[in-house]
Design an enzyme around this catalytic site. Structure first.
Site, PDB file in Angstrom:
ATOM      1  N   GLN A 585       0.587  -1.282  -0.113  1.00  0.00           N
ATOM      2  CA  GLN A 585      -0.079   0.064  -0.102  1.00  0.00           C
ATOM      3  C   GLN A 585       0.717   1.299   0.020  1.00  0.00           C
ATOM      4  O   GLN A 585       0.589   2.326  -0.758  1.00  0.00           O
ATOM      5  CB  GLN A 585      -0.973  -0.005   1.233  1.00  0.00           C
ATOM      6  CG  GLN A 585      -1.927   1.180   1.290  1.00  0.00           C
ATOM      7  CD  GLN A 585      -2.852   1.311   0.032  1.00  0.00           C
ATOM      8  OE1 GLN A 585      -2.971   0.086  -0.486  1.00  0.00           O
ATOM      9  NE2 GLN A 585      -3.339   2.396  -0.396  1.00  0.00           N
ATOM     10  N   GLU A 586       1.814   1.132   0.769  1.00  0.00           N
ATOM     11  CA  GLU A 586       2.608   2.287   0.752  1.00  0.00           C
ATOM     12  C   GLU A 586       3.684   2.749  -0.217  1.00  0.00           C
ATOM     13  O   GLU A 586       3.791   3.870  -0.924  1.00  0.00           O
ATOM     14  CB  GLU A 586       3.624   2.494   1.887  1.00  0.00           C
ATOM     15  CG  GLU A 586       3.094   2.358   3.365  1.00  0.00           C
ATOM     16  CD  GLU A 586       2.731   3.757   3.699  1.00  0.00           C
ATOM     17  OE1 GLU A 586       3.166   4.869   3.085  1.00  0.00           O
ATOM     18  OE2 GLU A 586       2.168   4.048   4.787  1.00  0.00           O
TER      19      GLU A 586
END
Length: 719
Positions: A585-586
Site C-alpha cells: 500500500q505504501e
C-alpha cells in the site's frame, strides 16, 4: 543396399528415445542426421505437456540449483535436459567460466531449436570471454544474416557495434523498439544532447522511462518547429501517463485531430484550471466529432463548467445520445435539479436511472447513498433492503461486497443470525478478494485473524513452485519467462509489440507481469489492475476469465523482498503478511519512490522518523532507499505503533498513516466496541481507505500464500 555417390554406407542403427527403441536401416549420414533431428523435435514437442523439473528450480539461487540441474541434464526428459543445459550455461557465463558454458551449449541449438538464437548468442559471449573475438563476431554476423527475429538480430547488431560503431547506425534505424537501441541512444545523448531525432525515438518507445520528462520538455522548448503532429502525440501520451496534465493538454493541441486527442486536450486544460480554454476545446470536440463515444464524456465534463441551464442541456444530450454516459449524467442532472429546488424532477431523474440503468455503477452508488441514509436514521430494515438490492442488481460493482457485508452486520444486530450467516457466506464466496470477504470470514468465526490477533500470528508462507504460462507472447517468450530469463523476455516483448497501437486484455496483463520481473512494480500492478476499467463486453468477459487464474492474483499481489520481510517481521514479532500488505500500500514495492511530503522507500519512512528509529536501534549507517535498511526501520516503527495500542493492528496501521496523535483522539471520541463501525467513523477519508486497503491486502496475501486458508476457503465456498 547400394551406396550413393560420395556417401558413406551405414549399417543397422538403433536410437533409444523416451524409453522406446526404434530400429531402422539407414542408407547414409545425410539420411540419418535429418531423421535424428526431426525425431528429437518430435520428442521435444511431446515433452511440452510433461511437468517440468526445471521450472520449479528457477526461484532458487544458481548455487542452490546447480546439482539438480546437472542431474536433470543427464537423466531428465529431452526438453528438460535442454532447459537444464541452457541454465547451466547461463550460470557458467555469470561465473566467468566460458569453457563450462561452451560444454553445456554444445549442439544445444539443434536440440533446443526454440531458443536457437539465445543459445548462439551465449556461445558468442563465451568465445568473447575466452578472447576469441573472431569466433564471436562470426556468430553475431551469421545471426544477422540467418535470423528473422528482430530481438535476436538487434542483439547481434548491438554486439557487432561494440567493435564497429557504424553497426549502431543500423541498430537505431532498423530496430527502434529494441532495448539495446535505447542504451545506445542514451549514451549518444550524454555525449551530445543536441540530437532531437534520437530524443524522439526514446520518447516514442520508452515514454515511462526515468528521465523522459526532461527530454520531453527539451523537445517542446527547444525543437518545437521540428515536431510533427505524431511527435506531439507521443509527447502528449508521455505527459498524460506521468500525470502532467497541463503539459499533456497543450501537447495534445498539436497532435492529430482525433476524438481521443481532442478530449484529452480539453481535459488536460480543465484539470489544470484553464476553464475557459477547456470549454472551447470541449465544444470543438462536440462540433467535430458529434458521434464519437468519448464525446459523451466530453459533454459531462462540459456540464460541470457552465451555468445550470446550459449544464442541463448538455446532460440531456448525453443522456439521449450516449447510453454509456447516461447513468452518470442522470445523477449529475438530479443533483442540479435538487439544488434548483426541483425535488420532483430530481427524483424523476433518479427513477430513470434505476429503471433504465439498474446495473450501472451510478445506480449502485445511488443505492449506497440510500443505504447510508437509512442506516444513520436507524431504519435498518430499509438499509438492508437497499443493500441487498445492490448485491442482486450490481454484484459486479465495487460496492457489492461492502453492501453484502453490512447487510449481514445489520441482520446480526437484529438477531437474525441465520440470515446474517447466509449474507456473510454470500459475500465471502462471491467477492473472495475483497476486504469485506475477510470481515465476513471473521464474523463467520473462521480462523483468519482479527484486528486484535493478527499481529501475533505467523502464517506459513508458500510461494508458487514455478512460474505459470503467460497468456500472450510468442512460444519463445513464454519459455524464457518460465526459465527466469527476464531480460530476454523484456527484449522480446518490446520487439513483438513494437507496432501495436493497442493491447488486448491478455497482452496488457502479460506486459504488466513482465514489468514486475523488471522490478517496475508500481507500473506492473497498475497495468494489471486497470484491466477492470475496460468496458467493452468482450474485454470484460476476457478479464473475468483471467481473474479465475491464480496467476492473475499472484501478479496483483506479488511477494518481492520476501527474505528481508520474513526476517525482520520475525525479529519484530510481526505477522509477515501484515508487513508486506503495508509495503504494497505504501510504495507498491518501489524502493526509490518518494512522496510529496518526503517519505521514502518501501515503507515510506520520513527522514526524521528514520533518524529517530535508527537512534533507537543503534543503526548509524543506513539508506532509506535500501530495501534491507528500510524494512528494518519500518518494521521497528510498525512494532512501535502496535505497542501504543495494545497490539490492535487496526489502530497500529491507522497510526502508521495518520500519526499516533490523531488515532488517540479517535479512540477517545469513538467507541472501540465494534471495530467495523470504528473504521467507518474514521474522519480522515485517506486513513479510512488506507486501513481498508492494507487489511484487504493482508487478506489477499493470506488466501494466496497460505495453504491452510486456501483449503478453508474451498471448504467454506463449497458449503
Amino acid at each position: 543396399m547400394k551406396a550413393r555417390s560420395r556417401q558413406v554406407v551405414f549399417g543397422l542403427i538403433s536410437l533409444t528415445l523416451v524409453g522406446v527403441t526404434t530400429v531402422w536401416v539407414a542408407q547414409s549420414r545425410e539420411e540419418i542426421l535429418p531423421f535424428a533431428i526431426e525425431t528429437r523435435k518430435k520428442v521435444v514437442e511431446t515433452d511440452k505437456d510433461r511437468p517440468s523439473e526445471v521450472f520449479p528450480l528457477i526461484a532458487l539461487s544458481p548455487l542452490e540449483r546447480q546439482k539438480q540441474l546437472e542431474t536433470i541434464a543427464e537423466r531428465g526428459h529431452q526438453l528438460d535436459q535442454n532447459r537444464a543445459r541452457y541454465l547451466l550455461a547461463t550460470t557458467a557465463l555469470e561465473a566467468k567460466k566460458p569453457d563450462s558454458a561452451l560444454s553445456a551449449l554444445k549442439g544445444l541449438e539443434t536440440d533446443y531449436s526454440l531458443l536457437e538464437g539465445q543459445i548462439l548468442l551465449k556461445r558468442a559471449k563465451a568465445y568473447e570471454m575466452k578472447g576469441k573475438t573472431a569466433q564471436a563476431r562470426e556468430i553475431w554476423y551469421n545471426l544477422t544474416q540467418e535470423q528473422s527475429n528482430p530481438a535476436i538480430v538487434g542483439e547481434a547488431v548491438y554486439h557487432l557495434g561494440r567493435y564497429n560503431s557504424q553497426e549502431w547506425e543500423t541498430l537505431v534505424k532498423q530496430f527502434p523498439a529494441h532495448p539495446r537501441t535505447h542504451e545506445v541512444i542514451r549514451e549518444r545523448l550524454k555525449e551530445n544532447p543536441d540530437q532531437p531525432d534520437l530524443m524522439k525515438i526514446l520518447i516514442d518507445q520508452t515514454p515511462e522511462a526515468e528521465g523522459m520528462g526532461e527530454w520531453r520538455d527539451r523537445l517542446v522548448n527547444n525543437y518545437r518547429s521540428q515536431l510533427s503532429p505524431e511527435d506531439w502525440e507521443a509527447i502528449a501520451v508521455g505527459y498524460w501517463e506521468t500525470w502532467e496534465y497541463r503539459k499533456a493538454g497543450n501537447a495534445y493541441g498539436n497532435a492529430p485531430k482525433t476524438p481521443e486527442n481532442v478530449y484529452r486536450y480539453g481535459r488536460g486544460l480543465q484539470v489544470s484550471g484553464e476553464t475557459r480554454r477547456a470549454k472551447t476545446i470541449y465544444l470543438e470536440l462536440l462540433n467535430s466529432f458529434p458521434d464519437a463515444e468519448i464525446t459523451g464524456l466530453g459533454l459531462r465534463r462540459l456540464a460541470g463548467m457552465v451555468s445550470r441551464n446550459d449544464a442541463l442541456f448538455y446532460l440531456d444530450r448525453a443522456i439521449d445520445e450516449f447510453p454509456k454516459e447516461a447513468p452518470e449524467a442522470l445523477i449529475s442532472k438530479a443533483k442540479l435539479l435538487e439544488a434548483a429546488r426541483s425535488p420532483q424532477a430530481a427524483q424523476q431523474a433518479r427513477d430513470s436511472l434505476l429503471e433504465n440503468y439498474s446495473q450501472s455503477d451510478a445506480a449502485a452508488a445511488y443505492r449506497w447513498e440510500r443505504v447510508e441514509k437509512y442506516a444513520q436514521q436507524g431504519e435498518l430494515d430499509e438499509a438492508i433492503e437497499w443493500a441487498q438490492t445492490i448485491t442482486q442488481e450490481n454484484n459486479n460493482s465495487s460496492l457489492a461486497a461492502k453492501a453484502g457485508f453490512w447487510a449481514g452486520k445489520w441482520l446480526q444486530q437484529q438477531g437474525d443470525t441465520a440470515a446474517a450467516e447466509k449474507q456473510f457466506r454470500q459475500t465471502f464466496s462471491q467477492h473472495p478478494q475483497s476486504y469485506y470477504a475477510w470481515r465476513s470470514a471473521v464474523h463467520l468465526g473462521l480462523p483468519v485473524g482479527d484486528f486484535e490477533s493478527i499481529r501475533n500470528q505467523s502464517p506459513r508462507v508458500v510461494k508458487p513452485a514455478a512460474r505459470p504460462l503467460l497468456p500472450s507472447g510468442s512460444d519463445q517468450l513464454k519459455e524464457l519467462y518460465q526459465l527466469g530469463e527476464d531480460n530476454w523476455v523484456w527484449k522480446l516483448w518490446q520487439t513483438e509489440t513494437a507496432n501495436q497501437t493497442a493491447l488486448s486484455v491478455e497482452e496488457q496483463f502479460t506486459e504488466g507481469v513482465i514489468k514486475l520481473t523488471q522490478g517496475r512494480y508500481l507500473k506492473g500492478i497498475s497495468q494489471i489492475s486497470s484491466l477492470q476499467f475496460r468496458d467493452q463486453p468482450e474485454d470484460y468477459s476476457r478479464w473475468q476469465s483471467l481473474r479465475e487464474k491464480p496467476m492473475y492474483w499472484h501478479s496483483l499481489f506479488p511477494f518481492p523482498y520476501n527474505e528481508s520481510i520474513l526476517n525482520w517481521s520475525e525479529k519484530r514479532e510481526l505477522n509477515p503478511l501484515l508487513t508486506i500488505s503495508l509495503i504494497r500500500q505504501e510504495s507498491r514495492f518501489e524502493k526509490d519512490i518518494s512522496s510529496v511530503a518526503g517519505a521514502r522507500g518501501l515503507m515510506q519512512i520520513m527522514p526524521a522518523t528514520g533518524k529517530w528509529v535508527a537512534g533507537k536501534i543503534n543503526l548509524s549507517d543506513y539508506s532509506l532507499s535500501d530495501p534491507e535498511d528500510n524494512i528494518q526501520l519500518g518494521t521497528w516503527y510498525l512494532d512501535y505503533t502496535h505497542s501504543r495500542y495494545n497490539n490492535n493492528s487496526m489502530l497500529a496501521v491507522a497510526s502508521y498513516n495518520a500519526g499516533p496523535g490523531n488515532v488517540a483522539k479517535w479512540v477517545d471520541r469513538y467507541s472501540l466496541k465494534d471495530a467495523d463501525e470504528f473504521v467507518e467513523k474514521i474522519p480522515f477519508p485517506e486513513t479510512k481507505g488506507y486501513v481498508e486497503a492494507v487489511f484487504g491486502n493482508y487478506w489477499n496475501y493470506l488466501r494466496l500464500y497460505n495453504p491452510q486458508i486456501q483449503r478453508l476457503m474451498d471448504e467454506t465456498t463449497a458449503k
